[in-house]
Design a protein around this motif. Structure first.
Motif, PDB file in Angstrom:
ATOM      1  N   ILE A  13     106.755  95.210  54.452  1.00 49.18           N
ATOM      2  CA  ILE A  13     106.370  94.651  53.163  1.00 49.18           C
ATOM      3  C   ILE A  13     105.569  93.383  53.438  1.00 49.18           C
ATOM      4  O   ILE A  13     106.029  92.506  54.160  1.00 49.18           O
ATOM      5  CB  ILE A  13     107.612  94.295  52.305  1.00 49.18           C
ATOM      6  CG1 ILE A  13     108.618  95.447  52.287  1.00 49.18           C
ATOM      7  CG2 ILE A  13     107.190  93.849  50.919  1.00 49.18           C
ATOM      8  CD1 ILE A  13     108.125  96.734  51.700  1.00 49.18           C
ATOM      9  N   TYR A  14     104.374  93.298  52.906  1.00 51.30           N
ATOM     10  CA  TYR A  14     103.526  92.137  53.136  1.00 51.30           C
ATOM     11  C   TYR A  14     102.799  91.791  51.848  1.00 51.30           C
ATOM     12  O   TYR A  14     102.796  92.576  50.898  1.00 51.30           O
ATOM     13  CB  TYR A  14     102.535  92.384  54.274  1.00 51.30           C
ATOM     14  CG  TYR A  14     101.752  93.674  54.127  1.00 51.30           C
ATOM     15  CD1 TYR A  14     100.561  93.707  53.420  1.00 51.30           C
ATOM     16  CD2 TYR A  14     102.223  94.854  54.687  1.00 51.30           C
ATOM     17  CE1 TYR A  14      99.843  94.879  53.266  1.00 51.30           C
ATOM     18  CE2 TYR A  14     101.504  96.040  54.538  1.00 51.30           C
ATOM     19  CZ  TYR A  14     100.333  96.045  53.834  1.00 51.30           C
ATOM     20  OH  TYR A  14      99.627  97.215  53.685  1.00 51.30           O
ATOM     21  N   THR A  15     102.204  90.631  51.796  1.00 49.77           N
ATOM     22  CA  THR A  15     101.456  90.214  50.604  1.00 49.77           C
ATOM     23  C   THR A  15     100.382  91.241  50.310  1.00 49.77           C
ATOM     24  O   THR A  15      99.530  91.518  51.149  1.00 49.77           O
ATOM     25  CB  THR A  15     100.823  88.830  50.834  1.00 49.77           C
ATOM     26  OG1 THR A  15     101.858  87.910  51.148  1.00 49.77           O
ATOM     27  CG2 THR A  15     100.064  88.363  49.609  1.00 49.77           C
ATOM     28  N   GLY A  16     100.451  91.851  49.148  1.00 57.66           N
ATOM     29  CA  GLY A  16      99.431  92.796  48.739  1.00 57.66           C
ATOM     30  C   GLY A  16      99.728  94.247  49.070  1.00 57.66           C
ATOM     31  O   GLY A  16      98.900  95.105  48.806  1.00 57.66           O
ATOM     32  N   GLU A  18     102.497  97.464  51.182  1.00 56.16           N
ATOM     33  CA  GLU A  18     103.593  97.870  52.047  1.00 56.16           C
ATOM     34  C   GLU A  18     103.205  99.143  52.779  1.00 56.16           C
ATOM     35  O   GLU A  18     102.314  99.875  52.361  1.00 56.16           O
ATOM     36  CB  GLU A  18     104.878  98.088  51.255  1.00 56.16           C
ATOM     37  CG  GLU A  18     104.826  99.229  50.260  1.00 56.16           C
ATOM     38  CD  GLU A  18     106.122  99.369  49.513  1.00 56.16           C
ATOM     39  OE1 GLU A  18     107.016 100.061  50.008  1.00 56.16           O
ATOM     40  OE2 GLU A  18     106.223  98.783  48.419  1.00 56.16           O
TER      41      GLU A  18
END
Length: 77
Positions: A13-16, A18
């Protein structure tokens, strides 16, 4: 090249966004002892081989004090 690895499914899960993927963990197994540099070289060789054979475009190697990011994507240059 002796090594001991474990493979686990992972959701990143990352900014912007997954992605689903997996995490490969290498340990400095006593039957196949290695230096810190040797462990990094084994890790890098394995990661590059997996990237190529699994048709991936990037991967990360997480070391104790730094994360190394490798990418063949033009937008990451």
């Amino acid at each position: 090249m002796g090594m001991c690895v474990s493979i686990h499914p992972a959701n990143y899960i990352y900014t912007g966004g997954e992605e689903s993927g997996f995490c490969v963990t290498l340990i400095n197994y006593p039957r196949f002892p290695s230096t810190a540099l040797g462990m990094f070289e084994k890790t890098e060789q394995l990661a590059l081989m997996l990237m190529n054979r699994l048709h991936q475009k990037s991967f990360s190697i997480e070391a104790p004090n730094v994360t190394h990011f490798y990418s063949m994507r033009p937008e990451d240059e």
